[in-house]
Every structure is written in structure tokens, then in C-alpha cells.
Design a protein around this motif. Structure first.
Motif, mmCIF file in Angstrom:
data_model
loop_
_atom_site.group_PDB
_atom_site.id
_atom_site.type_symbol
_atom_site.label_atom_id
_atom_site.label_comp_id
_atom_site.label_asym_id
_atom_site.label_seq_id
_atom_site.Cartn_x
_atom_site.Cartn_y
_atom_site.Cartn_z
ATOM 1 N N ILE A 1 0.843 -1.205 0.000
ATOM 2 C CA ILE A 1 0.000 0.000 0.000
ATOM 3 C C ILE A 1 0.873 1.248 0.000
ATOM 4 O O ILE A 1 0.621 2.207 -0.723
ATOM 5 N N ALA A 2 1.946 1.230 0.812
ATOM 6 C CA ALA A 2 2.823 2.406 0.921
ATOM 7 C C ALA A 2 3.475 2.726 -0.423
ATOM 8 O O ALA A 2 3.537 3.893 -0.836
ATOM 9 N N SER A 3 3.986 1.706 -1.126
ATOM 10 C CA SER A 3 4.621 1.940 -2.415
ATOM 11 C C SER A 3 3.612 2.383 -3.465
ATOM 12 O O SER A 3 3.915 3.248 -4.301
ATOM 13 N N THR A 4 2.414 1.805 -3.433
ATOM 14 C CA THR A 4 1.368 2.210 -4.369
ATOM 15 C C THR A 4 1.011 3.671 -4.161
ATOM 16 O O THR A 4 0.853 4.443 -5.117
ATOM 17 N N ARG A 5 0.898 4.078 -2.900
ATOM 18 C CA ARG A 5 0.599 5.470 -2.580
ATOM 19 C C ARG A 5 1.729 6.387 -3.034
ATOM 20 O O ARG A 5 1.503 7.452 -3.618
ATOM 21 N N LEU A 6 2.974 5.975 -2.775
ATOM 22 C CA LEU A 6 4.131 6.783 -3.148
ATOM 23 C C LEU A 6 4.177 7.000 -4.667
ATOM 24 O O LEU A 6 4.371 8.125 -5.146
#
Length: 254
Positions: free
Chosen positions: A31-36
Motif C-alpha cells: 500500500i505504501a509503495s502504491t501510494r508513493l
């Protein structure tokens, strides 16, 4: 309650990024990488080459492959066990090419701290402050890993513009850039994690890193992510930079 917050956060990321629920449930998805990547895409419409330095288990690379399907991605991860998971998670994504060594300011071998919480693995030792704030980062073992200068990759990796260099190397970012003197002019965008408090022993903090990358010809575009403590203190931030432009063109020196 924390599980509920994670579910709500995942739903928000899916809506914002356009990713499906199933894509976020895939092995290695984050989720964090997708958001970034979603945040970066507001400023970067297209990429043809992505250098994923500090690849961990492939979280960023997999999100990048979905966000920028035309890009060739080179992922660098030095820890053998973590690299094995990177290979497993990215094996069905032909655009991702994996490399089992660290990048730094020299060529040879490097003393490295392999952390039981793999995201915290680094060439630098976790600080006491980080161990207090994030107790799961307290356990690490010393290993030796291969290290190469990014400049040594010229001739082996094609830097086809636009190029993004992503650094997530836990305080070792400046060392990577010091080994990339010839490559830096070919980098169009730079995103890296920088600390406001000492998370690793000897790491350069935000002020030093900001001035350093400005001297390399980059200008700050925007923050695109952050790490916050339980008391709402911002500990680290992901910052996106762009090569300064002259008359509308990036200053490439090939």
C-alpha cells in the motif's frame, strides 16, 4: 482498531490510485509503495527507466511496473535472503531486472546490518532512538555484501530518459550518489527517504541531503510520503526532486 485503519487506508489507496483490490493483495504488493507512486505520478507523466535502489522484496518495483508499464526497472537488493524473496515476487514481471548487490561510493565488499525487520536493513547501524520508537528494528546481524558504484553500471544498463532514481537505503543515500558522479546527469527525477532525526548512526539528515542534491543539479518538487511517530512527530519524509531545466530542457550530459 489498527486492522480497521489498515483496511480503510487500503480502500482509500485503491480509489486514489486506480489499482484493484486484487493487485494490492498480490505477493510483494505494498500500500505504501502504491501510494508513493501515485503521488509521484502527479509530477511524472512518463518514465522509461527506473533504478530501484534498496528494493527489499520488490514492493516499489511491482507498484512502479503497474504505474509506468513502459519502464524498464532495475532493482538492487544486497541481503541474500531478502533478494531471494525479491526474485520470487518479481519473477512474473519481465520489466523488472534484479541485482544482488548494494550501491555505494566504492567497489568491493561492505559490512552490512541485516535487520530482522528487513525494511530497516542498512549499511548503517540502527540508532537507539529508532529502537525506542520502532522496537522491531532492534535485532540485526552483521554480514558482508558486495557493493558497486553506480557509475560502474554504465555500459551494462541503458539510461533511457526519462529516468527515475529511487533511493530507500536507510541513511546510505549520500554514499550511493557519491558513487554516481557520471550517472547523475542522466537522472531526470530523484526520490529518496530522508530523516529529520537520527534513525541510523552517522546518517546525514534532511538539511545536508537537501543541499547536497541541490548541488548535484536537482530542485525539490514535493514531499510524496512520510513516516510519523505515535506522537505525530514526522521522523522521515520521501522527497521528490527533478533535474533543473534550462530553457525547458533537462541538463543531460551524455
Amino acid at each position: 482498531m489498527s486492522t480497521l485503519f489498515k483496511v480503510v487506508d487500503a480502500a482509500r489507496v485503491m480509489l486514489q490510485s486506480g489499482n484493484s483490490f486484487f493487485s494490492l493483495m498480490k505477493k510483494g504488493a505494498s500500500i505504501a509503495s502504491t501510494r508513493l507512486l501515485h503521488n509521484c505520478s502527479h509530477y511524472i507523466p512518463q518514465l522509461n527507466t527506473i533504478l530501484d535502489v534498496g528494493a527489499n522484496k520488490g514492493q516499489f518495483a511491482l507498484a512502479a511496473a503497474q504505474r509506468y508499464p513502459d519502464a524498464v526497472i532495475h532493482s538492487f537488493e544486497p541481503v541474500p535472503d531478502t533478494f531471494a524473496e525479491l526474485l520470487q515476487n518479481t519473477r512474473k514481471t519481465p520489466a523488472i531486472h534484479t541485482h544482488n548487490f548494494a550501491l555505494g561510493s566504492c567497489n568491493g565488499m561492505l559490512e552490512f546490518y541485516s535487520n530482522s525487520y528487513s525494511h530497516a536493513s542498512s549499511a548503517l547501524q540502527v540508532s537507539e532512538l529508532q529502537q525506542q520508537l520502532i522496537p522491531r528494528t532492534a535485532n540485526a546481524r552483521k554480514i558482508e555484501v558486495a557493493v558497486r558504484q553506480m557509475d560502474s553500471l554504465l555500459g551494462h544498463i541503458t539510461f533511457r530518459a526519462p529516468v527515475l532514481l529511487k533511493l530507500d537505503v536507510q541513511g546510505f543515500e549520500k554514499e550511493v550518489l557519491l558513487g554516481a558522479e557520471k550517472c547523475i546527469p542522466q537522472i531526470d527525477y530523484l526520490v529518496f527517504e530522508t530523516s529529520f532525526v537520527r534513525m541510523y548512526e552517522g546518517e546525514p539528515l534532511f538539511d545536508e541531503m537537501h543541499h547536497f542534491v541541490k548541488e548535484q543539479g536537482f530542485e525539490l518538487i514535493a514531499p510524496v510520503g512520510y513516516l510519523q511517530s505515535d506522537n505525530l512527530q514526522i521522523l522521515q519524509m520521501d522527497l521528490l526532486y527533478r533535474r533543473k531545466r534550462i530553457n525547458g530542457s533537462a541538463r543531460h550530459k551524455y
